[in-house]
Write a protein that holds these residues in place. Sequence first.
Motif, PDB file in Angstrom:
ATOM      1  N   TYR A 147      45.140  32.534  35.580  1.00  0.00           N
ATOM      2  CA  TYR A 147      45.474  32.950  34.217  1.00  0.00           C
ATOM      3  C   TYR A 147      46.948  32.651  33.970  1.00  0.00           C
ATOM      4  O   TYR A 147      47.760  32.735  34.894  1.00  0.00           O
ATOM      5  CB  TYR A 147      45.174  34.445  34.024  1.00  0.00           C
ATOM      6  CG  TYR A 147      43.695  34.732  33.928  1.00  0.00           C
ATOM      7  CD1 TYR A 147      43.015  34.564  32.728  1.00  0.00           C
ATOM      8  CD2 TYR A 147      42.979  35.152  35.044  1.00  0.00           C
ATOM      9  CE1 TYR A 147      41.655  34.809  32.638  1.00  0.00           C
ATOM     10  CE2 TYR A 147      41.614  35.400  34.969  1.00  0.00           C
ATOM     11  CZ  TYR A 147      40.966  35.225  33.754  1.00  0.00           C
ATOM     12  OH  TYR A 147      39.616  35.465  33.677  1.00  0.00           O
ATOM     13  N   GLY A 160      37.683  42.789  40.163  1.00  0.00           N
ATOM     14  CA  GLY A 160      38.810  41.872  40.247  1.00  0.00           C
ATOM     15  C   GLY A 160      38.594  40.703  41.193  1.00  0.00           C
ATOM     16  O   GLY A 160      39.513  39.923  41.440  1.00  0.00           O
ATOM     17  N   SER A 161      37.369  40.527  41.695  1.00  0.00           N
ATOM     18  CA  SER A 161      37.137  39.442  42.668  1.00  0.00           C
ATOM     19  C   SER A 161      36.955  38.094  41.980  1.00  0.00           C
ATOM     20  O   SER A 161      36.936  37.062  42.642  1.00  0.00           O
ATOM     21  CB  SER A 161      35.932  39.773  43.552  1.00  0.00           C
ATOM     22  OG  SER A 161      34.777  39.992  42.771  1.00  0.00           O
ATOM     23  N   GLY A 162      36.783  38.099  40.662  1.00  0.00           N
ATOM     24  CA  GLY A 162      36.693  36.815  39.945  1.00  0.00           C
ATOM     25  C   GLY A 162      35.343  36.536  39.314  1.00  0.00           C
ATOM     26  O   GLY A 162      35.110  35.438  38.805  1.00  0.00           O
ATOM     27  N   LYS A 163      34.455  37.529  39.290  1.00  0.00           N
ATOM     28  CA  LYS A 163      33.100  37.318  38.759  1.00  0.00           C
ATOM     29  C   LYS A 163      33.126  36.893  37.285  1.00  0.00           C
ATOM     30  O   LYS A 163      32.494  35.914  36.902  1.00  0.00           O
ATOM     31  CB  LYS A 163      32.260  38.600  38.912  1.00  0.00           C
ATOM     32  CG  LYS A 163      32.158  39.120  40.326  1.00  0.00           C
ATOM     33  CD  LYS A 163      31.260  40.338  40.420  1.00  0.00           C
ATOM     34  CE  LYS A 163      31.760  41.568  39.684  1.00  0.00           C
ATOM     35  NZ  LYS A 163      33.017  42.123  40.239  1.00  0.00           N
ATOM     36  N   SER A 164      33.850  37.648  36.471  1.00  0.00           N
ATOM     37  CA  SER A 164      33.873  37.335  35.033  1.00  0.00           C
ATOM     38  C   SER A 164      34.598  36.017  34.778  1.00  0.00           C
ATOM     39  O   SER A 164      34.239  35.273  33.863  1.00  0.00           O
ATOM     40  CB  SER A 164      34.544  38.459  34.244  1.00  0.00           C
ATOM     41  OG  SER A 164      33.755  39.622  34.309  1.00  0.00           O
ATOM     42  N   THR A 165      35.601  35.736  35.563  1.00  0.00           N
ATOM     43  CA  THR A 165      36.312  34.460  35.424  1.00  0.00           C
ATOM     44  C   THR A 165      35.354  33.311  35.710  1.00  0.00           C
ATOM     45  O   THR A 165      35.302  32.331  34.957  1.00  0.00           O
ATOM     46  CB  THR A 165      37.518  34.423  36.389  1.00  0.00           C
ATOM     47  OG1 THR A 165      38.341  35.562  36.150  1.00  0.00           O
ATOM     48  CG2 THR A 165      38.332  33.152  36.202  1.00  0.00           C
TER      49      THR A 165
HETATM   50  N1  LIG Z   1      43.129  37.708  30.814  1.00  0.00           N
HETATM   51  C1  LIG Z   1      43.651  37.834  32.039  1.00  0.00           C
HETATM   52  N2  LIG Z   1      44.966  37.616  32.265  1.00  0.00           N
HETATM   53  C2  LIG Z   1      45.498  37.727  33.496  1.00  0.00           C
HETATM   54  N3  LIG Z   1      44.787  38.040  34.596  1.00  0.00           N
HETATM   55  C3  LIG Z   1      43.470  38.269  34.443  1.00  0.00           C
HETATM   56  C4  LIG Z   1      42.827  38.181  33.167  1.00  0.00           C
HETATM   57  N4  LIG Z   1      41.508  38.463  33.319  1.00  0.00           N
HETATM   58  C5  LIG Z   1      41.339  38.709  34.628  1.00  0.00           C
HETATM   59  N5  LIG Z   1      42.503  38.597  35.317  1.00  0.00           N
HETATM   60  C6  LIG Z   1      42.697  38.768  36.773  1.00  0.00           C
HETATM   61  O1  LIG Z   1      41.887  37.804  37.435  1.00  0.00           O
HETATM   62  C7  LIG Z   1      41.262  38.389  38.576  1.00  0.00           C
HETATM   63  C8  LIG Z   1      39.739  38.266  38.459  1.00  0.00           C
HETATM   64  O2  LIG Z   1      39.312  39.046  37.357  1.00  0.00           O
HETATM   65  P1  LIG Z   1      37.802  39.084  36.880  1.00  0.00           P
HETATM   66  O3  LIG Z   1      37.276  37.703  36.873  1.00  0.00           O
HETATM   67  O4  LIG Z   1      37.757  39.848  35.618  1.00  0.00           O
HETATM   68  O5  LIG Z   1      37.108  39.900  38.066  1.00  0.00           O
HETATM   69  P2  LIG Z   1      35.728  40.728  38.097  1.00  0.00           P
HETATM   70  O6  LIG Z   1      34.921  40.308  36.936  1.00  0.00           O
HETATM   71  O7  LIG Z   1      35.135  40.388  39.419  1.00  0.00           O
HETATM   72  O8  LIG Z   1      36.113  42.187  38.044  1.00  0.00           O
HETATM   73  C9  LIG Z   1      41.765  39.813  38.666  1.00  0.00           C
HETATM   74  O9  LIG Z   1      42.852  39.833  39.543  1.00  0.00           O
HETATM   75  C10 LIG Z   1      42.202  40.119  37.253  1.00  0.00           C
HETATM   76  O10 LIG Z   1      43.234  41.051  37.250  1.00  0.00           O
END
Ligand SMILES: Nc1ncnc2c1ncn2[C@@H]1O[C@H](COP(=O)(O)OP(=O)(O)O)[C@@H](O)[C@H]1O
Length: 276
Positions: A11, A39-44
Amino acid sequence: MIEVQGVTFSYPGTTVPALENISLIIKPGEFLAITGPNGSGKSTLARLLNGLLRPGEGRVLVDGLDTGDEASLVDIRRRVGMVFQDPDNQLVAATVEDDVAFGLENLGLPPAEIRQRVAAALEVVELANLRTRPPHRLSGGQKQRLALAGVLAMEPRYLVLDEATAMLDPVAREEILQKVLELRREKGLAVILITHLMEEAALAERVLVLKAGQILLAGPPAEVMQQEEKLAAAGLKVPVTVALGKGLRQAGLKLPANLVTVEEMARALWKLASRK
Ligand SMILES: Nc1ncnc2c1ncn2[C@@H]1O[C@H](COP(=O)(O)OP(=O)(O)O)[C@@H](O)[C@H]1O
Ligand SMILES: [Mg+2]
């Protein structure tokens, strides 16, 4: 087929990548679960699958279309339907049925087909009786169902559910998942279920476990769920059935080690019990 090839994503303004060197193939019609701690990256990863995010390094191909290619994005998003945890961002219209119809109208489909698809999608999520209600007067769980209906009506080839049933009670969650899996059987829809519930992940054909932006484990649930220590180190607990099976084996019962679902465990126990 969705091909994730050596993808790294950070990000803006962050130093640690949210995903690092992820490679993965999702086949048409597959049922894949993606799990991992917060925070493991699932949504990303989910957002990379339909081009909401573009990889920093590597690439993502959806049926051969590159998500980095601006001209392919409309087509890609039609193929990869996505339902998020927070439904409010996905609801746009004044009534439930208009909300489901919204995306279809944008496709320019004939009115009769729109009506038919809206009715079918509302049937799947059991919201047909609320079709004239404004979405903002639905409960959280009902909003999640509505968001799902809107995506199902678009008839995607791949359905990504990112904690999309988290607001439903357990019975409704199971019902909705079963309906989605029915569509999978009927239409060959691929289901990518993102969940922190290991019991739910265990229902998939294949489980991918993320930890700190990397793939910790990947394989059939029966294999992944045997890795109790690795999962625990990531803050995850194996399903109760797996823990129970281990306890029973340690107590001397001759149970196979690959039992994951309640049905599998019940069948195996019945087999043992009925031998006497
Ligand atoms: N919009 C954003 N800006 C900065 N960091 C982000 C953002 N969204 C997620 N993150 C970071 O990216 C990492 C993965 O997040 P995310 O994919 O939401 O994980 P999960 O869905 O597994 O909880 C985390 O460390 C989170 O803090
Ligand atoms: Mg998430």
